[in-house]
Enzyme design. Structure first.
Site, PDB file in Angstrom:
ATOM      1  N   CYS A  91       0.838  -1.216   0.000  1.00  0.00           N
ATOM      2  CA  CYS A  91       0.000   0.000   0.000  1.00  0.00           C
ATOM      3  C   CYS A  91       0.865   1.255   0.000  1.00  0.00           C
ATOM      4  O   CYS A  91       0.532   2.252  -0.639  1.00  0.00           O
ATOM      5  CB  CYS A  91      -0.898   0.038   1.232  1.00  0.00           C
ATOM      6  SG  CYS A  91      -2.061  -1.312   1.305  1.00  0.00           S
TER       7      CYS A  91
HETATM    8  C1  BEZ Z   1       0.583  -4.644   1.799  1.00  0.00           C
HETATM    9  O1  BEZ Z   1      -0.014  -3.635   1.459  1.00  0.00           O
HETATM   10  O2  BEZ Z   1       1.792  -4.704   1.762  1.00  0.00           O
HETATM   11  C2  BEZ Z   1      -0.174  -5.845   2.270  1.00  0.00           C
HETATM   12  C3  BEZ Z   1      -1.376  -5.686   2.939  1.00  0.00           C
HETATM   13  C4  BEZ Z   1      -2.048  -6.788   3.407  1.00  0.00           C
HETATM   14  C5  BEZ Z   1      -1.529  -8.063   3.174  1.00  0.00           C
HETATM   15  C6  BEZ Z   1      -0.328  -8.208   2.468  1.00  0.00           C
HETATM   16  C7  BEZ Z   1       0.347  -7.090   2.022  1.00  0.00           C
END
Ligand code: BEZ
EC number: 1.11.1.15
Length: 215
Positions: free
Chosen positions: A46
Protein backbone atom coordinates in the site's frame (compact mmCIF):
# COMPACT_ATOMS: atom_id res chain seq x y z
CA UNK A 1 -23.43 -4.82 1.62
CA UNK A 2 -24.15 -4.47 -2.03
CA UNK A 3 -22.64 -5.85 -5.18
CA UNK A 4 -21.84 -3.10 -7.63
CA UNK A 5 -21.93 -3.85 -11.33
CA UNK A 6 -20.78 -1.97 -14.41
CA UNK A 7 -23.25 0.76 -15.35
CA UNK A 8 -24.66 1.05 -11.80
CA UNK A 9 -24.86 4.45 -10.17
CA UNK A 10 -21.85 4.84 -7.82
CA UNK A 11 -23.25 4.95 -4.27
CA UNK A 12 -22.78 8.40 -2.76
CA UNK A 13 -21.37 8.79 0.77
CA UNK A 14 -20.02 11.25 3.32
CA UNK A 15 -16.69 10.28 4.83
CA UNK A 16 -13.85 11.48 7.04
CA UNK A 17 -10.61 11.68 5.06
CA UNK A 18 -7.02 12.80 5.44
CA UNK A 19 -8.18 16.09 3.84
CA UNK A 20 -11.28 16.58 6.02
CA UNK A 21 -14.91 15.54 5.62
CA UNK A 22 -16.12 15.01 2.08
CA UNK A 23 -19.13 13.97 0.08
CA UNK A 24 -18.20 11.79 -2.90
CA UNK A 25 -20.47 13.49 -5.43
CA UNK A 26 -19.46 17.00 -4.31
CA UNK A 27 -15.80 16.01 -4.44
CA UNK A 28 -16.12 14.60 -7.97
CA UNK A 29 -18.23 17.44 -9.36
CA UNK A 30 -18.29 17.00 -13.18
CA UNK A 31 -14.99 15.11 -13.24
CA UNK A 32 -14.25 11.45 -13.69
CA UNK A 33 -13.19 9.67 -10.49
CA UNK A 34 -11.05 6.77 -9.35
CA UNK A 35 -11.77 5.22 -5.95
CA UNK A 36 -9.26 2.63 -4.81
CA UNK A 37 -9.05 0.67 -1.56
CA UNK A 38 -6.02 -0.45 0.43
CA UNK A 39 -6.01 -3.25 3.00
CA UNK A 40 -4.49 -1.21 5.85
CA UNK A 41 -2.15 1.63 6.84
CA UNK A 42 1.57 0.90 7.37
CA UNK A 43 1.64 -2.02 4.94
CA UNK A 44 4.44 -2.24 2.39
CA UNK A 45 2.53 -2.72 -0.88
CA UNK A 46 0.00 0.00 0.00
CA UNK A 47 2.85 2.38 0.81
CA UNK A 48 4.30 1.93 -2.68
CA UNK A 49 0.86 2.18 -4.32
CA UNK A 50 -0.08 5.45 -2.63
CA UNK A 51 3.35 6.91 -3.39
CA UNK A 52 2.96 5.92 -7.04
CA UNK A 53 -0.57 7.32 -7.20
CA UNK A 54 0.71 10.65 -5.83
CA UNK A 55 3.53 10.79 -8.39
CA UNK A 56 0.99 10.11 -11.17
CA UNK A 57 -1.42 12.87 -10.06
CA UNK A 58 -0.52 15.16 -12.97
CA UNK A 59 -1.45 12.33 -15.38
CA UNK A 60 -4.82 11.82 -13.66
CA UNK A 61 -5.40 15.61 -13.67
CA UNK A 62 -4.67 15.73 -17.41
CA UNK A 63 -7.47 13.18 -17.89
CA UNK A 64 -9.88 15.12 -15.60
CA UNK A 65 -9.87 12.25 -13.08
CA UNK A 66 -10.05 12.94 -9.33
CA UNK A 67 -8.38 10.36 -7.09
CA UNK A 68 -9.68 9.12 -3.76
CA UNK A 69 -8.16 6.28 -1.75
CA UNK A 70 -9.60 4.28 1.16
CA UNK A 71 -8.12 2.39 4.07
CA UNK A 72 -9.94 1.05 7.13
CA UNK A 73 -7.79 2.95 9.65
CA UNK A 74 -8.49 6.33 11.26
CA UNK A 75 -7.50 9.86 10.20
CA UNK A 76 -4.67 10.16 12.75
CA UNK A 77 -3.13 6.93 11.52
CA UNK A 78 -3.49 8.08 7.89
CA UNK A 79 -1.77 11.39 8.66
CA UNK A 80 1.21 9.66 10.30
CA UNK A 81 1.41 7.06 7.54
CA UNK A 82 1.33 9.80 4.85
CA UNK A 83 4.55 11.19 6.39
CA UNK A 84 6.18 7.78 5.84
CA UNK A 85 4.80 7.54 2.29
CA UNK A 86 6.14 10.99 1.42
CA UNK A 87 9.53 10.19 2.95
CA UNK A 88 10.02 6.73 1.46
CA UNK A 89 8.34 7.21 -1.93
CA UNK A 90 9.83 10.64 -2.60
CA UNK A 91 6.46 12.30 -3.14
CA UNK A 92 3.74 14.30 -1.48
CA UNK A 93 0.36 12.58 -1.14
CA UNK A 94 -1.97 14.99 -2.88
CA UNK A 95 -5.43 13.38 -2.75
CA UNK A 96 -7.76 12.34 0.09
CA UNK A 97 -7.56 8.95 1.82
CA UNK A 98 -10.87 7.89 3.37
CA UNK A 99 -10.63 6.84 7.03
CA UNK A 100 -13.15 4.01 6.89
CA UNK A 101 -12.85 2.77 10.47
CA UNK A 102 -16.50 1.70 10.62
CA UNK A 103 -16.25 -0.03 7.18
CA UNK A 104 -19.24 2.03 5.96
CA UNK A 105 -17.78 2.79 2.53
CA UNK A 106 -16.06 -0.62 2.30
CA UNK A 107 -19.42 -2.31 2.80
CA UNK A 108 -21.22 0.05 0.44
CA UNK A 109 -18.71 -0.83 -2.30
CA UNK A 110 -18.31 -4.50 -1.32
CA UNK A 111 -14.57 -4.07 -0.74
CA UNK A 112 -14.33 -6.72 1.98
CA UNK A 113 -14.22 -10.25 0.60
CA UNK A 114 -14.53 -12.46 3.68
CA UNK A 115 -12.96 -15.52 2.07
CA UNK A 116 -9.85 -13.46 1.36
CA UNK A 117 -9.82 -11.54 4.66
CA UNK A 118 -12.81 -10.89 6.91
CA UNK A 119 -11.77 -7.45 8.13
CA UNK A 120 -9.40 -5.82 5.65
CA UNK A 121 -10.42 -4.55 2.23
CA UNK A 122 -9.09 -6.12 -0.94
CA UNK A 123 -7.50 -3.87 -3.59
CA UNK A 124 -10.61 -2.63 -5.40
CA UNK A 125 -10.65 -0.01 -8.13
CA UNK A 126 -13.80 1.80 -9.25
CA UNK A 127 -13.65 4.23 -12.14
CA UNK A 128 -16.63 6.57 -12.06
CA UNK A 129 -17.80 8.64 -15.04
CA UNK A 130 -19.04 12.26 -14.91
CA UNK A 131 -22.58 10.77 -14.96
CA UNK A 132 -21.63 9.04 -11.63
CA UNK A 133 -21.95 5.61 -13.22
CA UNK A 134 -19.42 2.83 -12.67
CA UNK A 135 -17.29 2.50 -15.81
CA UNK A 136 -14.73 -0.05 -14.62
CA UNK A 137 -14.23 -2.47 -11.72
CA UNK A 138 -10.98 -4.21 -10.80
CA UNK A 139 -10.27 -6.44 -7.82
CA UNK A 140 -6.73 -7.44 -6.84
CA UNK A 141 -5.70 -9.42 -3.77
CA UNK A 142 -3.77 -7.74 -0.96
CA UNK A 143 -0.52 -9.35 -2.10
CA UNK A 144 -0.54 -7.82 -5.62
CA UNK A 145 0.08 -4.11 -6.07
CA UNK A 146 -1.77 -2.42 -8.93
CA UNK A 147 -0.17 -1.10 -12.09
CA UNK A 148 -0.89 2.63 -12.38
CA UNK A 149 0.20 2.72 -16.03
CA UNK A 150 -2.58 0.21 -16.71
CA UNK A 151 -5.07 2.40 -14.84
CA UNK A 152 -4.13 5.39 -17.03
CA UNK A 153 -4.31 3.20 -20.15
CA UNK A 154 -7.77 1.98 -19.25
CA UNK A 155 -8.96 5.53 -18.49
CA UNK A 156 -7.74 6.58 -21.96
CA UNK A 157 -9.78 3.73 -23.45
CA UNK A 158 -12.88 4.53 -21.34
CA UNK A 159 -12.76 8.19 -22.33
CA UNK A 160 -12.09 7.47 -25.99
CA UNK A 161 -14.97 5.00 -26.22
CA UNK A 162 -17.32 7.22 -24.20
CA UNK A 163 -17.03 10.07 -26.69
CA UNK A 164 -16.50 8.20 -30.00
CA UNK A 165 -18.16 5.16 -31.60
CA UNK A 166 -15.02 3.05 -31.25
CA UNK A 167 -13.59 0.28 -29.07
CA UNK A 168 -9.96 -0.46 -28.22
CA UNK A 169 -8.37 -3.77 -29.23
CA UNK A 170 -6.10 -6.08 -27.21
CA UNK A 171 -3.06 -4.35 -25.71
CA UNK A 172 -4.20 -1.01 -27.17
CA UNK A 173 -2.40 2.05 -25.90
CA UNK A 174 -2.73 5.76 -26.63
CA UNK A 175 -1.91 6.44 -30.29
CA UNK A 176 -2.64 2.94 -31.63
CA UNK A 177 -5.41 2.26 -34.13
CA UNK A 178 -8.89 1.58 -32.70
CA UNK A 179 -11.80 -0.58 -33.77
CA UNK A 180 -14.97 0.95 -35.26
CA UNK A 181 -18.13 -0.06 -33.37
CA UNK A 182 -20.21 -2.70 -35.17
CA UNK A 183 -23.25 -0.36 -34.97
CA UNK A 184 -21.58 2.05 -37.43
CA UNK A 185 -22.15 1.29 -41.13
CA UNK A 186 -19.35 1.70 -43.67
CA UNK A 187 -21.22 4.69 -45.12
CA UNK A 188 -21.39 6.37 -41.70
CA UNK A 189 -17.77 5.46 -40.98
CA UNK A 190 -16.62 7.43 -44.04
CA UNK A 191 -17.87 10.69 -42.54
CA UNK A 192 -17.36 9.79 -38.88
CA UNK A 193 -13.70 8.85 -39.33
CA UNK A 194 -12.23 11.31 -41.86
CA UNK A 195 -8.75 9.74 -41.53
CA UNK A 196 -10.21 6.65 -43.22
CA UNK A 197 -10.48 3.04 -42.09
CA UNK A 198 -9.25 -0.40 -43.06
CA UNK A 199 -11.78 -3.21 -43.41
CA UNK A 200 -9.91 -6.36 -42.34
CA UNK A 201 -13.24 -8.26 -42.17
CA UNK A 202 -16.73 -6.79 -42.35
CA UNK A 203 -16.84 -6.99 -38.52
CA UNK A 204 -13.24 -5.82 -37.94
CA UNK A 205 -12.54 -2.28 -39.13
CA UNK A 206 -9.57 -0.27 -37.90
CA UNK A 207 -9.16 3.50 -37.90
CA UNK A 208 -6.52 5.89 -36.51
CA UNK A 209 -7.28 6.91 -32.93
CA UNK A 210 -9.51 10.00 -32.71
CA UNK A 211 -8.40 12.86 -30.44
CA UNK A 212 -8.81 12.12 -26.73
CA UNK A 213 -11.45 14.15 -24.88
CA UNK A 214 -12.39 13.83 -21.23
CA UNK A 215 -15.53 15.92 -20.88
C1 BEZ B 1 0.58 -4.64 1.80
O1 BEZ B 1 -0.01 -3.64 1.46
O2 BEZ B 1 1.79 -4.70 1.76
C2 BEZ B 1 -0.17 -5.85 2.27
C3 BEZ B 1 -1.38 -5.69 2.94
C4 BEZ B 1 -2.05 -6.79 3.41
C5 BEZ B 1 -1.53 -8.06 3.17
C6 BEZ B 1 -0.33 -8.21 2.47
C7 BEZ B 1 0.35 -7.09 2.02
Amino acid sequence: MSTIKLGDKAPNFDAETSEGKLNLYDYLGDSWGILFSHPADYTPVCTTELGTAARYKAEFDKRNVKMIALSVDGVESHMDWIKDINETQNTSVNFPIIADEDRKVSDLYDMIHPNADDTLTVRSVFIIGPDKKIKLLLTYPASTGRNFDELLRVIDSLQLTAYNKVATPANWKHGDDVVISPSVSNEEAKTMFPKGFKEVKSYLRLTPQPELKNS
